[in-house]
Design a protein around this motif. Structure first.
Motif, PDB file in Angstrom:
ATOM      1  N   LEU A   1     -47.461 -47.475  13.572  1.00 30.57           N
ATOM      2  CA  LEU A   1     -48.696 -48.221  13.793  1.00 30.57           C
ATOM      3  C   LEU A   1     -49.195 -48.855  12.501  1.00 30.57           C
ATOM      4  O   LEU A   1     -49.724 -49.975  12.524  1.00 30.57           O
ATOM      5  CB  LEU A   1     -49.762 -47.293  14.378  1.00 30.57           C
ATOM      6  CG  LEU A   1     -49.511 -46.834  15.819  1.00 30.57           C
ATOM      7  CD1 LEU A   1     -50.652 -45.965  16.300  1.00 30.57           C
ATOM      8  CD2 LEU A   1     -49.337 -48.039  16.753  1.00 30.57           C
ATOM      9  N   GLN A   2     -49.031 -48.158  11.386  1.00 30.50           N
ATOM     10  CA  GLN A   2     -49.403 -48.767  10.118  1.00 30.50           C
ATOM     11  C   GLN A   2     -48.533 -49.998   9.827  1.00 30.50           C
ATOM     12  O   GLN A   2     -49.033 -51.042   9.398  1.00 30.50           O
ATOM     13  CB  GLN A   2     -49.269 -47.740   8.993  1.00 30.50           C
ATOM     14  CG  GLN A   2     -50.246 -46.598   9.075  1.00 30.50           C
ATOM     15  CD  GLN A   2     -50.020 -45.568   7.989  1.00 30.50           C
ATOM     16  OE1 GLN A   2     -49.541 -45.891   6.906  1.00 30.50           O
ATOM     17  NE2 GLN A   2     -50.349 -44.322   8.265  1.00 30.50           N
ATOM     18  N   GLY A   3     -47.222 -49.858  10.061  1.00 32.58           N
ATOM     19  CA  GLY A   3     -46.334 -51.005   9.853  1.00 32.58           C
ATOM     20  C   GLY A   3     -46.639 -52.148  10.802  1.00 32.58           C
ATOM     21  O   GLY A   3     -46.595 -53.325  10.411  1.00 32.58           O
ATOM     22  N   LEU A   4     -46.970 -51.817  12.072  1.00 33.19           N
ATOM     23  CA  LEU A   4     -47.296 -52.861  13.043  1.00 33.19           C
ATOM     24  C   LEU A   4     -48.575 -53.587  12.654  1.00 33.19           C
ATOM     25  O   LEU A   4     -48.676 -54.818  12.774  1.00 33.19           O
ATOM     26  CB  LEU A   4     -47.436 -52.239  14.430  1.00 33.19           C
ATOM     27  CG  LEU A   4     -47.606 -53.205  15.596  1.00 33.19           C
ATOM     28  CD1 LEU A   4     -46.385 -54.113  15.729  1.00 33.19           C
ATOM     29  CD2 LEU A   4     -47.838 -52.450  16.895  1.00 33.19           C
ATOM     30  N   ALA A   5     -49.576 -52.834  12.167  1.00 30.43           N
ATOM     31  CA  ALA A   5     -50.812 -53.473  11.720  1.00 30.43           C
ATOM     32  C   ALA A   5     -50.548 -54.397  10.527  1.00 30.43           C
ATOM     33  O   ALA A   5     -51.103 -55.503  10.440  1.00 30.43           O
ATOM     34  CB  ALA A   5     -51.843 -52.405  11.348  1.00 30.43           C
TER      35      ALA A   5
ATOM     36  N   TYR B   1     -39.722 -57.752  10.595  1.00 28.41           N
ATOM     37  CA  TYR B   1     -40.095 -56.698  11.547  1.00 28.41           C
ATOM     38  C   TYR B   1     -39.144 -55.504  11.493  1.00 28.41           C
ATOM     39  O   TYR B   1     -39.595 -54.356  11.380  1.00 28.41           O
ATOM     40  CB  TYR B   1     -40.161 -57.277  12.961  1.00 28.41           C
ATOM     41  CG  TYR B   1     -40.673 -56.313  14.000  1.00 28.41           C
ATOM     42  CD1 TYR B   1     -42.020 -56.281  14.325  1.00 28.41           C
ATOM     43  CD2 TYR B   1     -39.815 -55.444  14.652  1.00 28.41           C
ATOM     44  CE1 TYR B   1     -42.505 -55.397  15.281  1.00 28.41           C
ATOM     45  CE2 TYR B   1     -40.285 -54.560  15.595  1.00 28.41           C
ATOM     46  CZ  TYR B   1     -41.629 -54.542  15.915  1.00 28.41           C
ATOM     47  OH  TYR B   1     -42.096 -53.651  16.850  1.00 28.41           O
ATOM     48  N   PRO B   2     -37.827 -55.701  11.586  1.00 31.43           N
ATOM     49  CA  PRO B   2     -36.952 -54.516  11.516  1.00 31.43           C
ATOM     50  C   PRO B   2     -37.053 -53.765  10.193  1.00 31.43           C
ATOM     51  O   PRO B   2     -36.949 -52.540  10.161  1.00 31.43           O
ATOM     52  CB  PRO B   2     -35.551 -55.105  11.713  1.00 31.43           C
ATOM     53  CG  PRO B   2     -35.771 -56.397  12.422  1.00 31.43           C
ATOM     54  CD  PRO B   2     -37.055 -56.921  11.868  1.00 31.43           C
ATOM     55  N   ARG B   3     -37.269 -54.495   9.092  1.00 37.17           N
ATOM     56  CA  ARG B   3     -37.325 -53.811   7.802  1.00 37.17           C
ATOM     57  C   ARG B   3     -38.652 -53.096   7.593  1.00 37.17           C
ATOM     58  O   ARG B   3     -38.688 -51.975   7.068  1.00 37.17           O
ATOM     59  CB  ARG B   3     -37.106 -54.825   6.662  1.00 37.17           C
ATOM     60  CG  ARG B   3     -35.703 -55.400   6.633  1.00 37.17           C
ATOM     61  CD  ARG B   3     -35.543 -56.373   5.481  1.00 37.17           C
ATOM     62  NE  ARG B   3     -34.179 -56.893   5.428  1.00 37.17           N
ATOM     63  CZ  ARG B   3     -33.182 -56.287   4.811  1.00 37.17           C
ATOM     64  NH1 ARG B   3     -33.388 -55.148   4.181  1.00 37.17           N
ATOM     65  NH2 ARG B   3     -31.976 -56.818   4.799  1.00 37.17           N
ATOM     66  N   LEU B   4     -39.745 -53.724   7.989  1.00 34.66           N
ATOM     67  CA  LEU B   4     -41.065 -53.135   7.750  1.00 34.66           C
ATOM     68  C   LEU B   4     -41.397 -52.072   8.786  1.00 34.66           C
ATOM     69  O   LEU B   4     -41.705 -50.927   8.453  1.00 34.66           O
ATOM     70  CB  LEU B   4     -42.139 -54.229   7.738  1.00 34.66           C
ATOM     71  CG  LEU B   4     -43.557 -53.777   7.391  1.00 34.66           C
ATOM     72  CD1 LEU B   4     -43.578 -53.177   5.986  1.00 34.66           C
ATOM     73  CD2 LEU B   4     -44.520 -54.945   7.491  1.00 34.66           C
ATOM     74  N   VAL B   5     -41.317 -52.433  10.054  1.00 37.23           N
ATOM     75  CA  VAL B   5     -41.671 -51.490  11.118  1.00 37.23           C
ATOM     76  C   VAL B   5     -40.532 -50.519  11.379  1.00 37.23           C
ATOM     77  O   VAL B   5     -40.748 -49.316  11.544  1.00 37.23           O
ATOM     78  CB  VAL B   5     -42.049 -52.249  12.402  1.00 37.23           C
ATOM     79  CG1 VAL B   5     -42.433 -51.287  13.506  1.00 37.23           C
ATOM     80  CG2 VAL B   5     -43.196 -53.203  12.120  1.00 37.23           C
ATOM     81  N   GLY B   6     -39.298 -51.033  11.434  1.00 39.13           N
ATOM     82  CA  GLY B   6     -38.162 -50.143  11.658  1.00 39.13           C
ATOM     83  C   GLY B   6     -37.987 -49.161  10.519  1.00 39.13           C
ATOM     84  O   GLY B   6     -37.688 -47.981  10.734  1.00 39.13           O
ATOM     85  N   ALA B   7     -38.164 -49.603   9.280  1.00 35.70           N
ATOM     86  CA  ALA B   7     -38.037 -48.685   8.152  1.00 35.70           C
ATOM     87  C   ALA B   7     -39.130 -47.634   8.162  1.00 35.70           C
ATOM     88  O   ALA B   7     -38.914 -46.491   7.754  1.00 35.70           O
ATOM     89  CB  ALA B   7     -38.085 -49.480   6.837  1.00 35.70           C
ATOM     90  N   SER B   8     -40.342 -47.991   8.627  1.00 35.31           N
ATOM     91  CA  SER B   8     -41.410 -47.000   8.702  1.00 35.31           C
ATOM     92  C   SER B   8     -41.088 -45.910   9.701  1.00 35.31           C
ATOM     93  O   SER B   8     -41.570 -44.786   9.573  1.00 35.31           O
ATOM     94  CB  SER B   8     -42.726 -47.687   9.080  1.00 35.31           C
ATOM     95  OG  SER B   8     -42.640 -48.237  10.397  1.00 35.31           O
ATOM     96  N   ALA B   9     -40.281 -46.219  10.704  1.00 34.65           N
ATOM     97  CA  ALA B   9     -39.863 -45.208  11.677  1.00 34.65           C
ATOM     98  C   ALA B   9     -38.540 -44.570  11.301  1.00 34.65           C
ATOM     99  O   ALA B   9     -38.039 -43.725  12.034  1.00 34.65           O
ATOM    100  CB  ALA B   9     -39.749 -45.841  13.073  1.00 34.65           C
ATOM    101  N   GLY B  10     -37.944 -44.971  10.154  1.00 39.25           N
ATOM    102  CA  GLY B  10     -36.695 -44.382   9.719  1.00 39.25           C
ATOM    103  C   GLY B  10     -35.494 -44.884  10.487  1.00 39.25           C
ATOM    104  O   GLY B  10     -34.495 -44.178  10.597  1.00 39.25           O
ATOM    105  N   LEU B  11     -35.558 -46.110  11.011  1.00 35.45           N
ATOM    106  CA  LEU B  11     -34.483 -46.658  11.826  1.00 35.45           C
ATOM    107  C   LEU B  11     -33.746 -47.752  11.072  1.00 35.45           C
ATOM    108  O   LEU B  11     -34.334 -48.479  10.251  1.00 35.45           O
ATOM    109  CB  LEU B  11     -35.036 -47.230  13.136  1.00 35.45           C
ATOM    110  CG  LEU B  11     -35.710 -46.248  14.096  1.00 35.45           C
ATOM    111  CD1 LEU B  11     -36.284 -46.998  15.281  1.00 35.45           C
ATOM    112  CD2 LEU B  11     -34.731 -45.193  14.572  1.00 35.45           C
ATOM    113  N   HIS B  12     -32.471 -47.884  11.373  1.00 41.08           N
ATOM    114  CA  HIS B  12     -31.678 -48.994  10.854  1.00 41.08           C
ATOM    115  C   HIS B  12     -32.146 -50.283  11.526  1.00 41.08           C
ATOM    116  O   HIS B  12     -32.560 -50.267  12.700  1.00 41.08           O
ATOM    117  CB  HIS B  12     -30.194 -48.747  11.148  1.00 41.08           C
ATOM    118  CG  HIS B  12     -29.277 -49.689  10.449  1.00 41.08           C
ATOM    119  ND1 HIS B  12     -28.952 -50.927  10.988  1.00 41.08           N
ATOM    120  CD2 HIS B  12     -28.626 -49.605   9.260  1.00 41.08           C
ATOM    121  CE1 HIS B  12     -28.121 -51.537  10.161  1.00 41.08           C
ATOM    122  NE2 HIS B  12     -27.905 -50.767   9.113  1.00 41.08           N
TER     123      HIS B  12
END
Length: 426
Positions: free
Chosen positions: A263-267, A358-369
């Motif tokens: 949610l922090q990354g999405l914001a 999006y994948p780098r900021l939000v995906g990285a915040s969730a620990g995803l590739h």
């Protein structure tokens, strides 16, 4: 040795008779060990065996617990209209808990950390209300007053263009001669998705606006839940068997951290996308740059569909109004090329954000590739539509935590021998 002379008994000598006893007449009894035969125990009574290995007491306890849970569910079902603000408050407390723990590690108490977050949030609200809301309100009011004029202008222009290019449209299977006939008879899947997204967003806004008391209940309840979140969480974990406490604590904390980071990354990405759209439209002299920037930030939560709505709206408004690009170059109204340029630039920005940022900021915040993030987005859209796309990233991150818990080897790096490049086979 004459024992009657009062001589001492040699060390280690134990008297065995009266002749060897000391002169004072004290006779110590020799140490004896008595073996006691065990008493015969009564035969063990056979215990009654119930299904699943539970005793009668265990089954009574299970049934009473199930009945109590059913009563609680029935009670909450009757009060479902007042539950959403408390559920939202608990989720807010859970999502802010990682930040509070971070501040606690740096010497602040939990109450001070919570008050600091509330003070920061209040400052942001005041700044937005003072600097952004008045200008955005003026633009929205102007758009509302001129909405019929814009619609009529777009419809007449579209009808003229369709009549002029009828052979080209027939080549693509479009035989309607007016814009209204095209929209009513061939809505297509894109319009259905746009309508669904707008209906969802509008319904959510109206639902929140109709519950003004939530604006008081949610912040107050969130503060107290955030203050006592550690105790509440520990109490919930204590309901499970003691042997599972450590595992449940680690897994639940990891899942909450994933949702909070998401949610922090999405914001962050929504705010960044809105700022980029606003600056671009402001530089090209768009009359409604602030409104469209806020719209872009809000609609980016709806992946793929939201930015397309912003691009179409910005292009139509640019087509209807004259502009002055870069504060120098005048652009008249009815400029199709200018409107298409604006739409294409917004779509290009959307592609860059969706595929790279999006994948780098939000995906990285969730620990995803990044590839896993894109796959999760498409999977969520396929299974659950727009809502699935919104929650796809944190759900995928939670699944990754559970998989690494049950299969710890998945979290280990691959062996170095497999990472080294082998020479080509001759």
């Amino acid at each position: 040795m004459d024992l009657r002379s009062g001589s001492d008994i040699p060390e280690g000598k134990v008297p065995t008779s009266a002749q060897e006893a000391p002169a004072d007449g004290r006779i110590e009894a020799p140490l004896t060990i008595q073996v006691v035969e065990p008493e015969a125990r009564p035969p063990m009574l056979m215990r009654a065996v119930y299904p699943f290995g539970l005793s009668l007491r265990g089954w009574r306890r299970t049934l009473l617990t199930g009945l109590f849970l059913l009563l609680v569910i029935a009670f909450l079902w009757r009060l479902q209209s007042i539950l959403p603000p408390f559920i939202a408050a608990f989720l807010i407390a859970a999502l802010l808990d990682p930040i509070v723990r971070y501040l606690e590690e740096r010497g602040r108490s939990r109450v001070q950390a919570a008050l600091s977050l509330y003070a920061l949030g209040l400052l942001i609200v005041i700044l937005v209300a003072a600097l952004v809301v008045p200008a955005a309100t003026r633009q929205i009011e102007e758009l509302t007053r001129n909405s019929n004029q814009y619609y009529t202008f777009v419809r007449q222009t579209s009808d003229t263009w369709m009549a002029r290019n009828a052979p080209l449209l027939r080549f693509f299977g479009i035989r309607q001669h007016t814009f209204a006939a095209l929209v009513n008879q061939k809505p297509g899947p894109l319009q259905d998705k746009i309508t669904e997204a707008l209906t969802t967003v509008t319904g959510a806004i109206q639902g929140v606006a109709s519950q003004a008391v939530w604006l008081i209940v949610i912040p107050v309840a969130s503060f107290f839940l955030l203050r006592d979140y550690t105790a509440i969480r520990a109490w919930i974990i204590a309901l499970f068997p003691a042997r599972l406490h450590v595992e449940i604590d680690e897994v639940s904390r990891g899942i909450v951290d994933v949702f909070s980071a998401y949610l922090q990354g999405l914001a962050k990405i929504c705010s960044l996308y809105g700022i980029v759209v606003f600056l671009f439209l402001w530089l090209i002299g768009h009359k409604y740059a602030l409104f469209l920037g806020l719209m872009a930030a809000a609609f980016y939560v709806v992946p793929l569909i939201g930015p397309w709505c912003v691009a179409v709206t910005a292009g139509l408004l640019a087509y209807s109004e004259p502009h002055r690009a870069l504060f120098l170059v005048p652009v008249p109204s009815n400029s199709i090329s200018f409107a298409i340029l604006i739409g294409l630039c917004i779509i290009a920005a959307q592609i860059v954000f969706d595929q790279i940022i999006y994948p780098r900021l939000v995906g990285a915040s969730a620990g995803l590739h990044p590839v896993v993030s894109i796959f999760a987005l498409l999977s969520g859209a396929t299974l659950f539509g727009i809502v699935g796309m919104v929650i796809a990233i944190p759900v995928a991150g939670s699944m990754q935590i559970l998989l690494t818990y049950f299969f710890p080897r998945m979290a280990d790096p691959p062996p170095a021998r497999l990472m080294s490049e082998r020479p080509p086979v001759a």
